[in-house]
Design a protein around this motif. Structure first.
Motif, short mmCIF file in Angstrom:
data_model
loop_
_atom_site.label_atom_id
_atom_site.label_comp_id
_atom_site.label_asym_id
_atom_site.label_seq_id
_atom_site.Cartn_x
_atom_site.Cartn_y
_atom_site.Cartn_z
N TRP A 443 6.54 -8.44 -8.37
CA TRP A 443 7.69 -7.74 -7.81
C TRP A 443 8.04 -8.42 -6.50
O TRP A 443 7.21 -8.51 -5.59
CB TRP A 443 7.33 -6.27 -7.60
CG TRP A 443 8.47 -5.39 -7.15
CD1 TRP A 443 9.77 -5.73 -7.03
CD2 TRP A 443 8.38 -4.01 -6.79
NE1 TRP A 443 10.52 -4.66 -6.61
CE2 TRP A 443 9.69 -3.57 -6.46
CE3 TRP A 443 7.34 -3.10 -6.74
CZ2 TRP A 443 9.97 -2.27 -6.06
CZ3 TRP A 443 7.62 -1.79 -6.34
CH2 TRP A 443 8.91 -1.38 -6.00
N ASP A 447 11.02 -5.98 2.63
CA ASP A 447 10.29 -4.80 3.09
C ASP A 447 11.20 -3.59 3.32
O ASP A 447 10.87 -2.47 2.90
CB ASP A 447 9.51 -5.13 4.37
CG ASP A 447 8.36 -6.08 4.11
OD1 ASP A 447 7.94 -6.19 2.95
OD2 ASP A 447 7.89 -6.73 5.08
N TYR A 450 12.32 -2.22 0.00
CA TYR A 450 11.23 -1.52 -0.68
C TYR A 450 11.04 -0.13 -0.10
O TYR A 450 10.84 0.84 -0.84
CB TYR A 450 9.93 -2.31 -0.56
CG TYR A 450 8.71 -1.50 -0.95
CD1 TYR A 450 8.46 -1.19 -2.28
CD2 TYR A 450 7.85 -0.99 0.02
CE1 TYR A 450 7.36 -0.41 -2.64
CE2 TYR A 450 6.75 -0.23 -0.32
CZ TYR A 450 6.51 0.06 -1.66
OH TYR A 450 5.43 0.82 -2.01
N LYS A 493 0.81 6.91 -4.68
CA LYS A 493 0.99 5.82 -5.62
C LYS A 493 1.92 6.32 -6.73
O LYS A 493 1.58 7.22 -7.49
CB LYS A 493 -0.34 5.37 -6.21
CG LYS A 493 -0.23 4.14 -7.12
CD LYS A 493 -1.57 3.81 -7.78
CE LYS A 493 -1.45 2.59 -8.69
NZ LYS A 493 -2.68 2.36 -9.48
N GLU A 556 1.85 -7.06 -8.59
CA GLU A 556 1.83 -7.67 -7.27
C GLU A 556 3.19 -7.52 -6.62
O GLU A 556 4.23 -7.58 -7.30
CB GLU A 556 1.48 -9.15 -7.37
CG GLU A 556 0.08 -9.41 -7.90
CD GLU A 556 -0.23 -10.89 -8.05
OE1 GLU A 556 -1.41 -11.21 -8.31
OE2 GLU A 556 0.70 -11.71 -7.90
N LYS A 557 3.19 -7.33 -5.30
CA LYS A 557 4.44 -7.26 -4.54
C LYS A 557 4.44 -8.41 -3.54
O LYS A 557 3.58 -8.48 -2.65
CB LYS A 557 4.60 -5.92 -3.82
CG LYS A 557 5.94 -5.78 -3.08
CD LYS A 557 6.18 -4.35 -2.63
CE LYS A 557 5.34 -3.98 -1.44
NZ LYS A 557 5.81 -4.63 -0.19
N GLU A 560 1.18 -10.27 -3.18
CA GLU A 560 0.01 -9.53 -2.74
C GLU A 560 -0.28 -8.41 -3.73
O GLU A 560 0.63 -7.84 -4.33
CB GLU A 560 0.22 -8.94 -1.34
CG GLU A 560 0.35 -9.99 -0.25
CD GLU A 560 0.50 -9.37 1.12
OE1 GLU A 560 0.59 -8.12 1.21
OE2 GLU A 560 0.54 -10.11 2.12
N PHE A 562 -0.63 -5.10 -5.47
CA PHE A 562 0.06 -3.83 -5.25
C PHE A 562 -0.63 -2.68 -5.96
O PHE A 562 -0.68 -1.57 -5.44
CB PHE A 562 1.51 -3.94 -5.73
CG PHE A 562 2.35 -2.73 -5.41
CD1 PHE A 562 2.82 -2.52 -4.13
CD2 PHE A 562 2.68 -1.82 -6.40
CE1 PHE A 562 3.59 -1.40 -3.83
CE2 PHE A 562 3.46 -0.70 -6.11
CZ PHE A 562 3.92 -0.49 -4.83
N ASP A 774 -7.38 -1.40 -6.18
CA ASP A 774 -6.44 -0.28 -6.23
C ASP A 774 -6.92 0.87 -5.35
O ASP A 774 -6.12 1.46 -4.61
CB ASP A 774 -6.30 0.19 -7.68
CG ASP A 774 -5.16 1.18 -7.84
OD1 ASP A 774 -4.04 0.75 -8.17
OD2 ASP A 774 -5.38 2.40 -7.65
N ARG A 777 -6.42 0.18 -1.71
CA ARG A 777 -5.02 0.29 -1.25
C ARG A 777 -4.50 1.71 -1.28
O ARG A 777 -3.85 2.16 -0.34
CB ARG A 777 -4.12 -0.61 -2.11
CG ARG A 777 -2.65 -0.52 -1.71
CD ARG A 777 -1.75 -1.42 -2.53
NE ARG A 777 -0.36 -1.22 -2.14
CZ ARG A 777 0.27 -1.90 -1.20
NH1 ARG A 777 -0.36 -2.85 -0.55
NH2 ARG A 777 1.55 -1.64 -0.91
N TRP A 778 -4.78 2.45 -2.36
CA TRP A 778 -4.14 3.74 -2.56
C TRP A 778 -5.08 4.94 -2.38
O TRP A 778 -4.62 6.08 -2.39
CB TRP A 778 -3.55 3.81 -3.97
CG TRP A 778 -2.47 2.80 -4.22
CD1 TRP A 778 -2.55 1.69 -4.98
CD2 TRP A 778 -1.16 2.80 -3.65
NE1 TRP A 778 -1.37 0.99 -4.97
CE2 TRP A 778 -0.49 1.65 -4.15
CE3 TRP A 778 -0.47 3.65 -2.78
CZ2 TRP A 778 0.82 1.35 -3.80
CZ3 TRP A 778 0.83 3.33 -2.44
CH2 TRP A 778 1.47 2.20 -2.94
#
Length: 892
Positions: A443, A447, A450, A493, A556-557, A560, A562, A774, A777-778
């Motif tokens: 993706w 910024d 998004y 998420k 990935e975003k 990086e 995601f 995951d 991150r979340w």
């Protein structure tokens, strides 16, 4: 004088024409007779309008007495003479066989059987695709030439027949039967009278009543349309007006028995004598404006005197039925790019090469951009073969590279992707440095943009923010994305829905069984094991019923990580078509308390539409079909209720859906997260549960709702009773008996000792690394669990207890296992009848039916003495109302 109609109405007569011999370099003599044009798949799809053209390029006449064309079984008569420079057209109506639409070898043989010329054409690369029923024919542009030597003889000349079978010897262009090919022919203005000037083949709200075809009188005389017809939509104008010069007549195809195709179509306008007056062709992607395919535009003809089958003669724009001058009639063809190719997934040290052919345009320009930087223009250079080429310098690993092409003609600019396409740029991604064991979706988004997407929970349906997605080097510029689901909008998420740009589909590098134009990216935020949706999809597939494809991927975003996401197939129109539903199928997505209770009949339409959301025929604001279903399933008369079930419910399909959800313990479907489909073709309802993250033991508990840590296997087998369609199968003894039998079959398969433990272990090995990233991150809700801990809880708290409840001979909830030997009879060929001759209920799902090259549909269960009739067509139930009647698809 031209004796053969260029439009094909008189092509059925084989004739020859006095056509000047083309100039030859040095006026040297060369091979005399050859096949000069092949129209093997006419745009009309009418085999009689196919043709082959034969040209005598020599200096003297040639007798064709007893000459033949093999491949189509045609021989010339004794008096056939082909004059010097003349051509002869052999039409499909003259031959014994027919020209193959997929490819074949045609040989022109003389009276003694010598092969004078040979053509082996094909409908696939490297042969042009536009000749395969898309408005063009094959024209010979190169023949075997003698070497430049004073000693050249006939024996040293190249083989005409071998050269004629090379795709490089041919070009695709508008048909010119009876005229030796000249590139200028395509731009030759014709003396038209009435033309198709606008086509609105797919309205924005899908309402066929809003589609139309505009006919315009482009001559200087009044023309009566009385008894004229548009052949393909079976529409004739008995009471049509007289069209004055410049005036238009708007035709609505919904008045006929045939609707306009929403993908590709041809329209032939014929006069009262059935002579073809105009032929047009259109598509919904590629060289055609995709925004005309249900995105608000229609197709407008640029020039009434130029070919209606050429995509360069059509623009996209707002519908304007009957409005003169909406487009300029004097415009030339739009410059078009064909056979565009580019380097895909280059390395960081590899330049990218973009090549293309240009039709009706001047020297093109390549414009590219890296990431979100400014555009860079590069002039493209022509190669010796007429292909243009340009290079994009090597870029850093993971770079997003997008590009587009531009060419002009008489101040008219043509682009690729063309104006009206769903994408502004095409592109690829330079191979990244990092790797993943999972499929990777990328993706690319700035910024601030998004943040806007992430913080907008108000979008539904096919709406979304245009963005850039890529998979396996394939870039989708302008794909729309929005968050999906109800609970997901509150979670950190999100789940996402993706709609590809108009006119584009993907198989995600071959991972998908069928191309799709939209899909879901599920977050698994409410499933700490990451496997529940995968397991449910695999259970559906194992049973052989209607299923949605699900598999894990890394999202990935901007290069990086995601999130660990799940691809999920959407139950849209393409999905319904895959499972054999007619295009008229009525679809409702159930939400909130969509339980089909009798009290719902008292709700206003506005409230009903929130519970039962119409997903097809969206221009209709009512939910009358659901109201009728509610009345039927709440009928207290048991006989009438059963009559309705056998006549208007696809009993095997619903049994399969309910049995699958019992094994997977899909608690939510009872009041939401399912679809109701009614297909007018057989007048039957189907039930399709969707959204599976709360399956396999997840519980919904007041207070924490979808983010509860409780995982358990319920022994309550009547939990679906709250839904009146479910209650019908649970409370009607014979239907309950059939449902329990099928549930037992699936449970014994899917809950067998060690089966799920092994599968979950396999998935853990694939998912573990991305699951760690995951969670970093979340994070997660409730108790912190690793993927391994969550999967063990799933096994201990659901799989093992459920196995004890549903499997084995001692199951307290279901009948014993089905015997390895069951007794039934199978009769018939086109219509196959299977009768249960056993003394017990039998599950015949998946039984092979050799005469139909098929298997019995999933969920087909027969009580003693009961029969099922299997049919290739979906037709309304007829005959014995206690006999199942089931549509059968072909075995893949």
């Amino acid at each position: 004088m031209l004796l053969v109609s260029i439009l094909g109405s008189a092509v059925g007569v084989a004739t020859y024409l006095d056509v000047p011999t083309p100039t030859l370099d040095g006026d040297r003599p060369r091979a005399d007779v050859y096949i000069s044009e092949v129209n093997y798949h006419d745009v009309s799809d009418d085999d009689s309008l196919d043709f082959v053209e034969i040209h005598n390029a020599g200096d003297g006449e040639v007798s064709l007495d007893r000459w033949c064309l093999s491949g189509v079984d045609f021989c010339f008569d004794e008096s056939s003479v082909l004059e010097a420079g003349a051509v002869r057209v052999v039409a499909g109506s003259d031959v014994e066989g027919k020209f193959s639409n997929s490819g074949e070898t045609l040989q022109l043989k003389n009276a003694v059987g010598d092969v004078i010329d040979e053509v082996s054409y094909s409908d696939s690369a490297p042969w042009p695709i536009m000749t395969d029923g898309r408005g063009r024919s094959l024209h010979r542009i190169r023949r075997g030439e003698p070497e430049l030597s004073t000693t050249t003889t006939a024996t040293t000349m190249p083989s005409a027949q071998s050269e004629g079978s090379a795709a490089s010897a041919w070009i695709d262009d508008v048909p010119s039967p009876g005229v030796v090919y000249d590139a200028e022919f395509r731009g030759e203005l014709r003396q038209s009278t009435i033309v198709v000037s606008e086509i609105h083949y797919h309205s924005e709200n899908d309402n066929p009543a809003e589609e139309f075809i505009e006919l315009t009188n482009v001559s200087s005389q009044s023309v009566s349309l009385s008894r004229w017809c548009l052949v393909e939509i079976n529409r004739c104008f008995d009471d049509a007006p007289v069209l004055e010069p410049g005036s238009s007549f708007v035709v609505t195809p919904n008045d006929s028995q045939v609707e306009l195709s929403n993908s590709r179509g041809v329209l032939r306008l014929v006069d009262e004598q059935k002579n073809i007056v105009d032929v047009v062709y259109y598509e919904d992607s590629g060289l055609w404006p995709a925004l005309a395919d249900g995105h608000g535009w229609s197709l407008h003809r640029r020039n009434e005197q130029l070919w209606g089958t050429e995509p360069g003669n059509w623009d996209g724009g707002d519908p304007s039925p009957g409005i003169k001058g909406a487009m300029a009639w004097t415009q030339s063809y739009l410059p078009m790019f064909e056979n565009v190719s580019a380097t895909v997934s280059p390395t960081a040290t590899q330049d990218m090469t973009v090549t293309a052919m240009v039709r009706d345009g001047g020297d093109p320009t390549l414009t590219y951009k890296i990431g979100f930087d400014n555009d860079v223009d590069v002039a493209m250079r022509a190669t010796t073969s007429g292909v243009y080429s340009a290079t994009i310098p090597a870029q850093a690993a993971g770079s997003l590279v997008r590009y587009k092409l531009l060419s002009t003609n008489d101040a008219t600019a043509g682009t690729w992707p063309r104006m009206g396409d769903g994408m502004v740029y095409r592109g690829t991604v330079v191979q990244p440095e990092n790797d993943s064991s999972l499929p990777r979706m990328q993706w690319f988004v700035e910024d601030d943009y998004y943040s806007q997407i992430f913080n907008d929970p108000g979008l539904y349906g096919d709406n979304g923010y245009p963005t850039v997605l890529a998979f396996d080097g394939e870039v989708f510029d302008g794909a729309k994305i929005r968050m999906r689901g109800n609970q997901s909008r509150l979670n950190p998420k999100k789940k996402w829905k993706v709609v590809l740009p108009a006119g584009y589909e993907t198989t995600l590098g071959g991972l998908l069984a069928n191309p799709v134009n939209e899909f879901a990216l599920n977050s698994s935020f409410t499933d700490k094991s990451f496997v529940r949706e995968i397991l449910t999809s695999e259970l559906q597939k194992l049973g052989g019923g209607i299923a949605q494809q699900v598999f894990p991927l890394r999202l990935e975003k901007n290069n990086e990580f995601f999130g660990l996401y799940l691809y999920q197939e959407q139950p849209d129109g393409q999905w319904r078509e895959k499972f054999g539903f007619s295009r008229d199928t009525v679809v409702f997505k159930s939400d909130r308390q969509a339980t089909l209770r009798l009290s719902h009949l008292d709700l206003p339409n506005s409230e009903m539409r929130q519970r039962y959301q119409r997903r097809s025929q969206r221009w209709l604001e009512h939910v009358d079909e659901v109201r009728d279903l509610i009345r039927q399933v709440n009928n207290e008369n048991e006989k009438e209720l059963l009559d309705f079930a056998y006549k208007h419910l696809d009993i095997p399909q619903i049994i399969e859906a309910l049995a699958t959800m019992r094994v997977a313990q899909h608690l939510e479907w009872e009041h939401k997260n399912h679809m109701l489909l009614f297909d007018p073709a057989d007048q039957k309802w189907r039930l399709v549960p969707i959204d599976f993250d709360l399956n396999f033991g997840r519980q919904w508990v007041g207070g924490c709702n979808a983010v509860c840590d409780t995982v358990s296997a319920t022994a309550y087998m009547e939990y679906m009773e709250g839904n009146r369609l479910g209650r019908l199968f649970l409370k009607t003894p014979e239907l309950r008996e059939m449902l329990d039998r099928r549930t037992k079959t699936l449970a014994d398969l899917y809950l067998a000792d060690g089966y799920l433990e092994k599968r979950i272990s396999e998935l853990e090995a694939i998912l573990r690394d991305d699951a760690v990233l995951d969670r970093q991150r979340w994070s997660t809700y409730g108790q912190r669990q690793t993927i391994q801990q969550a999967q063990q809880i799933l096994i201990d708290n659901y799989v093992k207890p459920k196995r004890d409840l549903l499997t084995g001979p001692a199951s307290p909830r279901l009948p014993g296992p089905q015997s390895d030997t069951i007794s039934y009879t199978l009769t018939g060929t086109d219509l196959v009848t299977i009768t249960n001759t056993d003394t017990v209920v039998i599950d015949i799902s998946g039984v092979e039916v050799p005469t139909m090259s098929a298997r019995v549909p999933a969920g087909t269960v027969l009580r003693p003495g009961q029969s099922v009739v299997l049919s290739r067509e979906r037709v309304p139930h007829a005959g014995d109302l206690r006999q199942l009647q089931v549509w059968v698809p072909s075995t893949p």
